[in-house]
Design a protein around this motif. Structure first.
Motif, mmCIF file in Angstrom:
data_model
loop_
_atom_site.group_PDB
_atom_site.id
_atom_site.type_symbol
_atom_site.label_atom_id
_atom_site.label_comp_id
_atom_site.label_asym_id
_atom_site.label_seq_id
_atom_site.Cartn_x
_atom_site.Cartn_y
_atom_site.Cartn_z
ATOM 1 N N TYR A 280 24.272 36.655 134.449
ATOM 2 C CA TYR A 280 25.028 35.554 133.846
ATOM 3 C C TYR A 280 24.945 35.589 132.328
ATOM 4 O O TYR A 280 25.967 35.522 131.628
ATOM 5 N N PHE A 281 23.723 35.700 131.811
ATOM 6 C CA PHE A 281 23.577 35.698 130.357
ATOM 7 C C PHE A 281 24.096 36.991 129.740
ATOM 8 O O PHE A 281 24.540 36.996 128.589
ATOM 9 N N GLY A 282 24.039 38.112 130.494
ATOM 10 C CA GLY A 282 24.659 39.337 129.999
ATOM 11 C C GLY A 282 26.159 39.165 129.853
ATOM 12 O O GLY A 282 26.757 39.599 128.851
ATOM 13 N N SER A 283 26.786 38.524 130.840
ATOM 14 C CA SER A 283 28.233 38.262 130.747
ATOM 15 C C SER A 283 28.539 37.309 129.600
ATOM 16 O O SER A 283 29.536 37.481 128.876
ATOM 17 N N ALA A 284 27.680 36.305 129.411
ATOM 18 C CA ALA A 284 27.882 35.376 128.298
ATOM 19 C C ALA A 284 27.773 36.104 126.962
ATOM 20 O O ALA A 284 28.509 35.794 126.008
ATOM 21 N N SER A 285 26.882 37.083 126.878
ATOM 22 C CA SER A 285 26.745 37.854 125.638
ATOM 23 C C SER A 285 28.000 38.664 125.355
ATOM 24 O O SER A 285 28.428 38.792 124.202
ATOM 25 N N ILE A 286 28.597 39.213 126.417
ATOM 26 C CA ILE A 286 29.853 39.953 126.244
ATOM 27 C C ILE A 286 30.932 39.038 125.681
ATOM 28 O O ILE A 286 31.694 39.416 124.772
ATOM 29 N N LEU A 287 31.009 37.819 126.218
ATOM 30 C CA LEU A 287 31.997 36.866 125.707
ATOM 31 C C LEU A 287 31.715 36.518 124.250
ATOM 32 O O LEU A 287 32.644 36.366 123.442
ATOM 33 N N ALA A 288 30.440 36.372 123.904
ATOM 34 C CA ALA A 288 30.088 36.073 122.518
ATOM 35 C C ALA A 288 30.471 37.221 121.587
ATOM 36 O O ALA A 288 30.945 36.992 120.468
ATOM 37 N N SER B 278 20.483 33.335 117.366
ATOM 38 C CA SER B 278 21.884 33.422 116.953
ATOM 39 C C SER B 278 22.418 32.039 116.577
ATOM 40 O O SER B 278 23.249 31.919 115.672
ATOM 41 N N LEU B 279 21.933 31.007 117.261
ATOM 42 C CA LEU B 279 22.322 29.646 116.878
ATOM 43 C C LEU B 279 21.774 29.298 115.496
ATOM 44 O O LEU B 279 22.447 28.626 114.704
ATOM 45 N N ALA B 280 20.540 29.740 115.226
ATOM 46 C CA ALA B 280 19.995 29.520 113.883
ATOM 47 C C ALA B 280 20.790 30.292 112.848
ATOM 48 O O ALA B 280 21.034 29.805 111.732
ATOM 49 N N TYR B 281 21.215 31.492 113.201
ATOM 50 C CA TYR B 281 21.946 32.352 112.269
ATOM 51 C C TYR B 281 23.274 31.722 111.847
ATOM 52 O O TYR B 281 23.748 31.964 110.730
ATOM 53 N N ILE B 282 23.861 30.914 112.719
ATOM 54 C CA ILE B 282 25.133 30.268 112.388
ATOM 55 C C ILE B 282 24.990 29.413 111.134
ATOM 56 O O ILE B 282 25.966 29.197 110.401
ATOM 57 N N LEU C 187 30.161 40.323 106.423
ATOM 58 C CA LEU C 187 28.774 40.724 106.636
ATOM 59 C C LEU C 187 28.070 39.732 107.550
ATOM 60 O O LEU C 187 27.299 40.133 108.443
ATOM 61 N N LYS C 188 28.332 38.466 107.364
ATOM 62 C CA LYS C 188 27.722 37.452 108.226
ATOM 63 C C LYS C 188 28.185 37.609 109.670
ATOM 64 O O LYS C 188 27.382 37.523 110.608
ATOM 65 N N VAL C 189 29.478 37.845 109.864
ATOM 66 C CA VAL C 189 30.000 38.026 111.226
ATOM 67 C C VAL C 189 29.416 39.292 111.852
ATOM 68 O O VAL C 189 29.100 39.320 113.044
ATOM 69 N N PHE C 190 29.283 40.338 111.045
ATOM 70 C CA PHE C 190 28.687 41.574 111.563
ATOM 71 C C PHE C 190 27.248 41.334 112.029
ATOM 72 O O PHE C 190 26.828 41.846 113.072
ATOM 73 N N GLY C 191 26.486 40.554 111.271
ATOM 74 C CA GLY C 191 25.118 40.234 111.671
ATOM 75 C C GLY C 191 25.084 39.454 112.978
ATOM 76 O O GLY C 191 24.256 39.728 113.854
ATOM 77 N N LEU C 192 25.986 38.471 113.124
ATOM 78 C CA LEU C 192 26.050 37.702 114.362
ATOM 79 C C LEU C 192 26.417 38.595 115.536
ATOM 80 O O LEU C 192 25.867 38.460 116.637
ATOM 81 N N THR C 193 27.346 39.520 115.306
ATOM 82 C CA THR C 193 27.722 40.463 116.356
ATOM 83 C C THR C 193 26.546 41.326 116.769
ATOM 84 O O THR C 193 26.323 41.584 117.959
ATOM 85 N N THR C 194 25.772 41.769 115.797
ATOM 86 C CA THR C 194 24.600 42.598 116.089
ATOM 87 C C THR C 194 23.598 41.849 116.960
ATOM 88 O O THR C 194 23.030 42.409 117.909
ATOM 89 N N ILE C 195 23.372 40.577 116.677
ATOM 90 C CA ILE C 195 22.446 39.784 117.482
ATOM 91 C C ILE C 195 22.957 39.661 118.919
ATOM 92 O O ILE C 195 22.185 39.795 119.881
ATOM 93 N N CYS C 196 24.243 39.429 119.082
ATOM 94 C CA CYS C 196 24.815 39.311 120.423
ATOM 95 C C CYS C 196 24.732 40.628 121.189
ATOM 96 O O CYS C 196 24.457 40.642 122.394
ATOM 97 N N VAL C 197 24.956 41.730 120.501
ATOM 98 C CA VAL C 197 24.833 43.043 121.146
ATOM 99 C C VAL C 197 23.389 43.281 121.570
ATOM 100 O O VAL C 197 23.126 43.787 122.672
ATOM 101 N N TYR C 198 22.450 42.930 120.708
ATOM 102 C CA TYR C 198 21.032 43.068 121.048
ATOM 103 C C TYR C 198 20.704 42.258 122.302
ATOM 104 O O TYR C 198 20.012 42.746 123.212
ATOM 105 N N GLY C 199 21.185 41.020 122.359
ATOM 106 C CA GLY C 199 20.944 40.191 123.528
ATOM 107 C C GLY C 199 21.548 40.789 124.791
ATOM 108 O O GLY C 199 20.926 40.771 125.856
#
Length: 218
Positions: free
Chosen positions: A65-73, A179-183, A107-119
């Motif tokens: 479930y959370f893997g699928s949520a990460s894909i959506l993110a 990732s929520l903190a990163y926002i 750059l900020k969006v790229f960082g957020l994307t990186t966190i989601c990929v890591y998750g």
């Protein structure tokens, strides 16, 4: 950049304390690791294991479930890349936020994307490890088929696989929280620092001072 460095250091230091320092044995995750070993040792002494396989299946479903949520993110992050002009206009319209250069925003969006990929990688690997755990459970001999020492060793092997899977799952959940903190960085550096401190305090409370932890040591 200083706020971003604070964010990264806070994440790494929290992970070091919870997962690698001597305090890990007193954390909620560490206490649950002992309960996972007890679970597998109990499993080794009973022949009907439908309950145990159901529990592992539930753990797998949570990872999926959370893997699928990460894909959506991740998809949402790519949508942010495509909406750069609209977002920058919003920055210009909000009076208490300074305009952000295009490069800084991307750059900020790229960082957020990186966190989601890591998750996503953490959840995906946890799903696979829970699958391995179910296979190891199937390899635990029944009480009449093997001596107690052999069954105990096989059960502890399954327990360690379960513990490793849970650590990766927890790391994926931690990535979601950070990732929520990163926002907060999209608002400003001080907001990023404040949101990072807030998330660290929330996670630390859950690991060391929560009601769930007190139940395990009661």
């Amino acid at each position: 950049m200083a706020a971003l460095a604070f964010f990264v250091c806070a994440w790494l230091m929290f992970e070091a304390v919870v997962d690698y320092s001597p305090l890990r044995f007193r954390s909620l995750s560490g206490l649950m690791a002992e309960r996972r070993r007890e679970w597998m040792l109990t499993l080794a002494d009973r022949d009907l294991r439908m309950i145990d396989t159901g529990i592992v299946a539930g753990l797998q479903q949570g990872s999926a479930y959370f893997g699928s949520a990460s894909i959506l993110a991740i998809g949402g992050c790519f949508a942010l890349f495509g909406s750069t002009d609209a977002v920058l206009q919003i920055y210009r319209d909000i009076p208490f936020i300074e305009p952000v250069p295009r490069g800084a925003y991307e750059l900020k969006v790229f960082g957020l994307t990186t966190i989601c990929v890591y998750g996503f990688f953490k959840f995906g690997w946890a799903y696979r490890l829970f699958n391995y755990c179910s296979i190891l459970i199937g390899g635990v001999s029944h009480t009449q088929d093997a001596p107690p020492e052999e069954r105990r060793a096989a059960a502890l092997r399954a327990a360690e696989m379960n513990i490793v899977a849970s650590r990766h799952f927890t790391a994926g959940m931690r990535a979601i929280f950070f990732s929520l903190a990163y926002i907060g960085w999209f608002v400003g550096p001080w907001v990023l620092i404040g949101s990072t401190v807030f998330v660290v305090l929330v996670l630390a409370r859950r690991q060391f001072f929560s009601r769930a932890r007190s139940i395990l040591i009661a």
